[in-house]
Design an enzyme around this catalytic site. Structure first.
Site, short mmCIF file in Angstrom:
data_model
loop_
_atom_site.label_atom_id
_atom_site.label_comp_id
_atom_site.label_asym_id
_atom_site.label_seq_id
_atom_site.Cartn_x
_atom_site.Cartn_y
_atom_site.Cartn_z
N ARG A 181 27.57 22.90 25.71
CA ARG A 181 26.75 23.18 24.35
C ARG A 181 27.34 22.75 23.37
O ARG A 181 28.64 23.27 22.24
CB ARG A 181 26.71 25.16 24.36
CG ARG A 181 26.17 25.75 24.97
CD ARG A 181 24.84 25.83 24.56
NE ARG A 181 23.80 26.57 25.21
CZ ARG A 181 23.09 26.66 26.28
NH1 ARG A 181 23.43 25.40 26.37
NH2 ARG A 181 22.42 27.92 25.69
N SER A 256 21.85 33.20 22.96
CA SER A 256 22.56 33.72 23.37
C SER A 256 24.31 34.12 23.00
O SER A 256 24.36 32.50 21.61
CB SER A 256 23.81 33.10 24.26
OG SER A 256 22.41 32.22 25.51
N GLU A 352 29.28 31.14 20.34
CA GLU A 352 28.83 29.90 20.78
C GLU A 352 27.72 30.05 19.08
O GLU A 352 27.43 28.70 18.40
CB GLU A 352 27.12 30.05 21.94
CG GLU A 352 26.87 28.96 22.05
CD GLU A 352 25.31 28.52 22.39
OE1 GLU A 352 24.44 28.17 21.36
OE2 GLU A 352 24.94 30.04 23.55
N1 EPU Z 1 23.17 38.50 33.78
C1 EPU Z 1 23.89 39.89 33.25
N2 EPU Z 1 23.30 40.46 32.43
C2 EPU Z 1 22.83 40.27 32.09
C3 EPU Z 1 21.69 39.18 32.37
C4 EPU Z 1 22.76 38.53 32.68
O1 EPU Z 1 24.21 40.19 34.94
O2 EPU Z 1 21.87 41.10 30.90
C5 EPU Z 1 23.64 37.67 34.91
C6 EPU Z 1 22.15 37.48 35.92
O3 EPU Z 1 22.95 38.19 36.54
C7 EPU Z 1 23.02 36.09 36.13
C8 EPU Z 1 24.22 35.39 34.97
O4 EPU Z 1 24.05 36.05 34.36
O5 EPU Z 1 23.60 36.38 37.13
C9 EPU Z 1 23.15 34.63 34.43
O6 EPU Z 1 22.18 34.84 33.71
P1 EPU Z 1 21.19 33.78 32.70
O7 EPU Z 1 20.23 33.37 34.05
O8 EPU Z 1 20.12 34.75 32.14
O9 EPU Z 1 21.30 32.85 31.94
P2 EPU Z 1 22.63 32.36 30.95
O10 EPU Z 1 24.12 32.56 31.88
O11 EPU Z 1 22.64 34.45 30.60
C10 EPU Z 1 21.51 31.04 30.28
C11 EPU Z 1 21.93 30.10 28.38
C12 EPU Z 1 20.68 30.65 27.99
C13 EPU Z 1 19.05 30.33 28.86
C14 EPU Z 1 19.42 30.75 30.63
C15 EPU Z 1 18.80 29.76 31.05
C16 EPU Z 1 24.31 30.04 27.66
C17 EPU Z 1 25.03 30.70 27.20
N3 EPU Z 1 23.44 30.59 27.69
O12 EPU Z 1 22.50 31.99 30.11
O13 EPU Z 1 20.79 29.58 26.62
O14 EPU Z 1 18.39 30.48 28.50
O15 EPU Z 1 20.81 30.38 30.35
O16 EPU Z 1 19.14 28.73 31.15
O17 EPU Z 1 24.81 28.89 28.55
C18 EPU Z 1 20.57 30.14 24.27
O18 EPU Z 1 21.96 29.41 24.20
O19 EPU Z 1 20.64 30.77 22.95
C19 EPU Z 1 20.39 30.75 25.56
C20 EPU Z 1 19.24 31.71 25.95
#
Ligand code: EPU
Length: 365
Positions: A181, A256, A352
């Protein structure tokens, strides 16, 4: 310090043959749907208009902000200067080899329209980045990424205008200094350039699909697809995203709100002993990338609502505007969450989303 001269003293915009709108609501120009106002507004559909517009800004010494799709900004308050909304359009295939195609998109093209066009043409590389809100021009700024892919993976080069000189420069991948990012344009290049176009190097055949993230492979198995194509992967990601992430057209949000924090192995080990279920993955630097959403949820904020500002029910990393939230309401909620996560886990959540507020207005150049 911000320098603003009284508005009546402004030089009339018509002296530059440009229509500049006054006192415009930004509600439809930011995916949070925050109803902030801007004193002046100008849509920029041709790059050649920019130098005279910047000249007008310089003469009038008002702050300005270059706005793209508005999908990663929070307008904390009304904006006392001019918002320039970049709306330069056009997509062109500029070169091809046996295996690859080079496609240039102008900055104002909608990202998802660009992804769909690539899918239709069977050009591979950005299919995992489907349904990310925003425009092509800002995609390299924060090196947009999702489901195991970042735009740096298929990025070829970009063209940007240096605001001070009006000179157009080309930046290759190394010069963009992509990180998680992150890029040159969020650091040394911040507020110094306007990205005009981005060129991607995409595969024409023998696509290298990335299906390792989360449940993509599992979904392909369930549907019974053994040799997936670009659309198969994109469609699975579309349904995962739709099930977790709110559509800004229905519920204001900017994806995010925070970055996933990277912590030391030692810190991770100590948290892990207390919370064995806590997610974390080693990153290239030898530290551990953790999940901001997990911290926020564990701290009890998931689904929280205060007035019209809230934390999304299905993805704790996404702050939402239920309708009439002001920028300050969302900012204040985000600060409360930062404080709470810091207190409980000693983890700092870095924002972010870009804040557009009195402390960071870009001064007239
Ligand atoms: N999780 C929780 N609670 C929640 C959601 C997720 O505990 O409410 C845990 C999940 O269990 C998982 C981990 O967090 O172990 C990661 O969750 P997820 O795969 O949904 O992805 P994220 O890390 O929360 C990132 C990006 C997203 C992107 C997704 C999928 C960043 C800041 N965000 O989210 O990007 O869509 O991975 O690759 O890196 C964005 O940048 O606007 C965005 C949506």
């Amino acid at each position: 310090m911000l320098f603003i001269i009284p508005l009546p003293a402004l030089i009339p915009a018509f002296s530059y043959n440009m229509e500049i709108l006054k006192n415009i609501s930004l509600k439809n120009y930011n995916t949070f749907g925050v109803d902030a106002k801007t004193a002046y507004f100008r849509e920029l559909s041709e790059e050649k208009e920019l130098p005279s517009l910047l000249h007008w800004i310089e003469k009038n010494r008002i702050p300005y902000y270059l706005l793209s799709g508005g999908s990663n900004v929070l307008f904390v308050d009304d904006f006392p200067g001019i918002i320039i909304q970049i709306n330069i359009k056009g997509i062109k295939k500029i070169d091809e080899s046996d295996d690859h195609v080079f496609v240039r998109s102008m900055a104002g093209e909608n990202w998802e329209d660009f992804v769909e066009l690539c899918l239709k043409n069977n050009w591979g590389g950005i299919e995992n980045l489907t349904l990310i809100p925003g425009n092509v021009g800002t995609s390299p700024m924060q090196n947009i990424g999702a489901y195991g892919v970042e735009i740096k993976d298929s990025f070829h080069e970009l063209q940007a205008m240096e605001l001070k000189t009006g000179i157009i420069k080309t930046f290759n991948r190394d010069q963009c200094q992509f990180g998680y990012r992150d890029s040159f344009f969020k650091n040394e290049g911040r507020d110094k350039y306007m990205i005009l176009s981005v060129c991607f190097r995409l595969s024409r055949k023998k696509h290298i699909l990335n299906t390792t993230y989360g449940v993509i492979n599992q979904e392909l198995d369930t549907i019974g697809i053994k040799q997936p194509g670009l659309y198969d992967v994109a469609n699975i990601i579309r349904s995962i995203r739709r099930s977790k992430l709110p559509d800004p057209a229905e519920l204001g949000n900017a994806g995010s709100f925070f970055k996933n924090p990277v912590i030391t192995q030692e810190h991770y080990d100590s948290l892990k002993s207390k919370y064995p279920e806590m997610p974390g993955f080693p990153d290239a630097s030898g530290n551990i990338k953790t999940a901001a959403a997990w911290f926020i949820e564990k701290a009890g904020w998931k689904g929280y609502r205060d007035g019209d500002a809230g934390v999304h029910k299905r993805q704790a990393l996404v702050l939402v505007n239920y309708g009439k939230a002001k920028g300050y309401d969302i900012l204040s909620l985000s600060e409360t969450i930062q404080k709470s996560v810091k207190e409980i886990f000693d983890v700092y959540l870095e924002r972010e989303v870009n804040l557009i507020g009195p402390s960071n207005y870009q001064k007239a150049i």
